[in-house]
Design an enzyme around this catalytic site. Sequence first.
Site, PDB file in Angstrom:
ATOM      1  N   SER A 280      65.903  41.631  22.130  1.00  0.00           N
ATOM      2  CA  SER A 280      66.084  41.943  23.541  1.00  0.00           C
ATOM      3  C   SER A 280      67.387  42.682  23.813  1.00  0.00           C
ATOM      4  O   SER A 280      67.558  43.252  24.874  1.00  0.00           O
ATOM      5  CB  SER A 280      66.044  40.646  24.365  1.00  0.00           C
TER       6      SER A 280
ATOM      7  N   LYS B 151      71.564  38.098  27.159  1.00  0.00           N
ATOM      8  CA  LYS B 151      71.247  39.039  28.232  1.00  0.00           C
ATOM      9  C   LYS B 151      72.549  39.607  28.764  1.00  0.00           C
ATOM     10  O   LYS B 151      73.617  39.030  28.581  1.00  0.00           O
ATOM     11  CB  LYS B 151      70.521  38.316  29.380  1.00  0.00           C
TER      12      LYS B 151
END
Lengths: 210, 210
Positions: A133, A169
């Site tokens: 990610s 993130k």
Amino acid sequence: MKELTTRQHEILGYIQLHFQSESFWPSIREIQSHFGFASTNAVMGHLRALERKGYISRVAGQARAYRVTFDHQEQAPDGATEVVEIPIYGSIAAGYPDGVETGGAIGSLQIDVDTAGIRRSRRAFALKVRGESMIDAGIFEGDIVIVEPGLPKSGDIVAALIDNETTLKRFIQQGSGAPFLKAENAAYPSLHPVSELVIQGVVKAVVRSL
Amino acid sequence: MKELTTRQHEILGYIQLHFQSESFWPSIREIQSHFGFASTNAVMGHLRALERKGYISRVAGQARAYRVTFDHQEQAPDGATEVVEIPIYGSIAAGYPDGVETGGAIGSLQIDVDTAGIRRSRRAFALKVRGESMIDAGIFEGDIVIVEPGLPKSGDIVAALIDNETTLKRFIQQGSGAPFLKAENAAYPSLHPVSELVIQGVVKAVVRSL
DNA sequence: CTTCATAATGCACACTTGTTTAATGTTCAT
DNA sequence: ATGAACATTAAACAAGTGTGCATTATGAAG
């Protein structure tokens, strides 16, 4: 230790470099051609000087048979930088990592605090990255990220607990609005999390072994 | 890695021992007399075998010019991982990555050898990355790469000296053809270098401070 | 001004060293 | 038994390589 002249210094530097990259010593003619000498004897003189001054030791008559006795490249004096041991977790199940019981740790690494960009007082930990990610931020699967507990600033990469799993993130907070988490991979959506957002810490460094 | 016969194992052990104590490699006749062979060709056969099996790499026709590519024995006896101090260079100007001018170092970092993937025996150094030629490999400007002097395998990322400047490239060698260097950035061309290719070392780890 | 260390050229010699070709015998799996 | 890899001897060659002697030039030290 006697001083070296400029030329002798260059010669010594070259033979050490050659040794480092090739793992054997250069012959006299290799040194000669590297410096563009017209005669092997130019090299001979310098090697004799280096030996007389005690920097190298040679075996007479034998090919490429010498060694550097005095290690010219001195080590940087031990600075004040401090080395810390950081546990590496494969994942962090329920909330905050336990710093006390290292049972969950899958390894550890040691690094100086300056390079890692952490403070010793905080209990930093490391995570082995899974998934892709954060690939657009140059963080790949298998990388190790060093995380320091604390409050993130906008733009920081954070380790966040989402659905009982630690995820990396980018933390974004525009103005006074609600923060959200952005995956650095075009294939992944951003998350506008509800209140249940647990930030475990801020990523301070990335270490990748090749 | 193919297995070694007893004799080949002995030969490899001897040349490594000789290298450790003398810091240069034994000649064929030195190996011969150490084992009491009546012919140099007994040694030749074993060296050929060792090279064929990938344990050593030789330079044809040159004296004492080879290296051990696969380190056979030698293992860190202590369980505790060892921390080394590695100098960081901003760039390596004229092919001397060593401390010939220690002023070249712009800092240092400390890391344990396991995490960095290096051996303490080799003198590793670190480079601060400039430019974006390796961006697709997840190496960005400002990152620090840890480089260990040595011979690259195909696919390794290497620090190479091109036009008097150190550059990171991926080292590719297909079959027995001439190797070339590939930039990990679509905007950069690959380099098919001429013979004047100086590989300063292999990138073993990447450290990024955020 | 002389002396000495540095720096370099030019050339030839001789030892060191890698390499080749030819042959013999062994072990081992097929 | 048969090929394949291993182990070793033998002699000779060619290239790699260190070394010596003669010589020139420069700059620093005495």
